[in-house]
Design a protein around this motif. Sequence first.
Motif, PDB file in Angstrom:
ATOM      1  N   GLU A 251       0.638  -1.381   0.095  1.00  0.00           N
ATOM      2  CA  GLU A 251      -0.125  -0.008   0.082  1.00  0.00           C
ATOM      3  C   GLU A 251       0.858   1.516  -0.446  1.00  0.00           C
ATOM      4  O   GLU A 251       0.455   2.085  -0.735  1.00  0.00           O
ATOM      5  CB  GLU A 251      -0.792  -0.193   0.871  1.00  0.00           C
ATOM      6  N   THR A 252       1.466   1.240   0.912  1.00  0.00           N
ATOM      7  CA  THR A 252       2.534   2.593   1.248  1.00  0.00           C
ATOM      8  C   THR A 252       3.739   2.603   0.045  1.00  0.00           C
ATOM      9  O   THR A 252       3.733   1.121  -0.408  1.00  0.00           O
ATOM     10  CB  THR A 252       3.201   2.816   2.612  1.00  0.00           C
ATOM     11  N   GLU A 253       4.357   3.365  -0.472  1.00  0.00           N
ATOM     12  CA  GLU A 253       5.664   3.703  -1.081  1.00  0.00           C
ATOM     13  C   GLU A 253       6.897   2.664  -1.239  1.00  0.00           C
ATOM     14  O   GLU A 253       7.626   1.790  -1.560  1.00  0.00           O
ATOM     15  CB  GLU A 253       5.910   5.159  -1.317  1.00  0.00           C
ATOM     16  N   GLU A 254       6.596   2.732   0.697  1.00  0.00           N
ATOM     17  CA  GLU A 254       8.380   2.477   1.170  1.00  0.00           C
ATOM     18  C   GLU A 254       7.875   0.793   0.621  1.00  0.00           C
ATOM     19  O   GLU A 254       9.088  -0.175   1.150  1.00  0.00           O
ATOM     20  CB  GLU A 254       8.007   2.339   2.673  1.00  0.00           C
ATOM     21  N   GLU A 255       6.657   0.088   1.369  1.00  0.00           N
ATOM     22  CA  GLU A 255       6.476  -0.915   1.028  1.00  0.00           C
ATOM     23  C   GLU A 255       6.441  -1.922  -0.101  1.00  0.00           C
ATOM     24  O   GLU A 255       6.657  -2.474  -0.876  1.00  0.00           O
ATOM     25  CB  GLU A 255       5.005  -1.569   1.134  1.00  0.00           C
ATOM     26  N   LYS A 256       6.067  -0.491  -1.139  1.00  0.00           N
ATOM     27  CA  LYS A 256       5.812  -0.932  -3.099  1.00  0.00           C
ATOM     28  C   LYS A 256       7.792  -1.577  -3.531  1.00  0.00           C
ATOM     29  O   LYS A 256       7.932  -2.007  -4.400  1.00  0.00           O
ATOM     30  CB  LYS A 256       5.615   0.297  -3.519  1.00  0.00           C
TER      31      LYS A 256
END
Length: 402
Positions: free
Chosen positions: A19-24
């Motif tokens: 969901e978050t940019e970090e997770e991506k």
Amino acid sequence: MRSNLPGGAHSDVLRAKPETEEEKAALVAEIKERAKKAFARKEMPTCEALYFKAIEVAPEASTYANRSAVRLAMGRPTEAKDDATRAVELDAAYAKAYYRLGQACEKIFHFDEAIDAYAVGASLEPESKLWPAYREKAEKAKVDYESRPPAPAPAPATIERYEISSRLKASLASSSSGSGGKKDATAAPGGKTTEFRGYKLDSQGRKTTFFNNELDEETKQLIGDIAPRKVDADVAMRVADGASAWNQSGTFEETNHTAYAKKWFREELVKMMVDLPPVKVGDVDVQQYLTIDKVTDFRGDASTAMARGKKKYVVDVAFTLAWKFATNKSGTASGTAFFPDVTGDAVQGDDGPLECQVTVDSNTPQHARAVVDSHVKSESVGLRPEVLALAKRFLVEFRQAK
């Protein structure tokens, strides 16, 4: 193409929904690492599925370029070209995308596009000696392709009619009449009838199998002389440059050059001297060097493959280097560096330096550990970039020698 695989070792990342940019970013990094290893193991469907997921999460030029390489290896050059084109659209300054585009265009005989792609790549990396070689190869392939004679037009379908010989007509008539489907009967001495079950009499009155096909003179003339003939003189064969005299049809043919690669790497790696930070000896700065004692555990293979008149160079090797350097105080730092993935794609790609696993001997002085971290384990300076540069030189010389 499905974006996930049912079950399997990679189902965790293929089914992930960041969901978050970090997770991506973390997911894409993990996928690329797995895809790189899958490519080295020649697991192309798995590799394609991983890059598909990475593009779905965060479309990047490098990911499209890598999937282009996978699809080209799977024999799908048109899709490989589409991926390379998308990579160029996303990042026009990404040199590797032009290499992928050129390779795909060559496979579908779009040589002008391939030459243009290599020209752009050369303008982005003017110091590289690889681009002129790529362009020269594409130009030669274009000339060879255009000099081929045009394929002959298919002959119109015709139905040839042949007269049935009189003897064959008589044979057919005799086999289909008289018995009404019963077994053939032949008069025997004394007026008795002898049945031939599965046999018949030939034109000479000899008993033969019912399925024996006897040729009359008219049929023999129609067939012609098919007897074997002695070849009086050697036949001169036309052998194209780089092809085999035993493979005139241009089918797939592979030549092993592993011994050449092993000898080349062993000789060149031990000559290598890696610059280390200078040390003070009195008031003088003295340059330090890391050297390679020996190359061990060399495995893998190098080969050339010919298919339809085109040559492909395949390199997939691994080796271990025993390194050492003298310290500015007492003692010597030493250890090993294992390079498990020295492949053509890894060397020519832009995914950073070659993968490397470094070990440090226990007798290495503590004060030398900082240099080990900065120039042996580092991705940007020292041993690893030097080995990458040497591997690139091998690819150039391999193409020139073989």
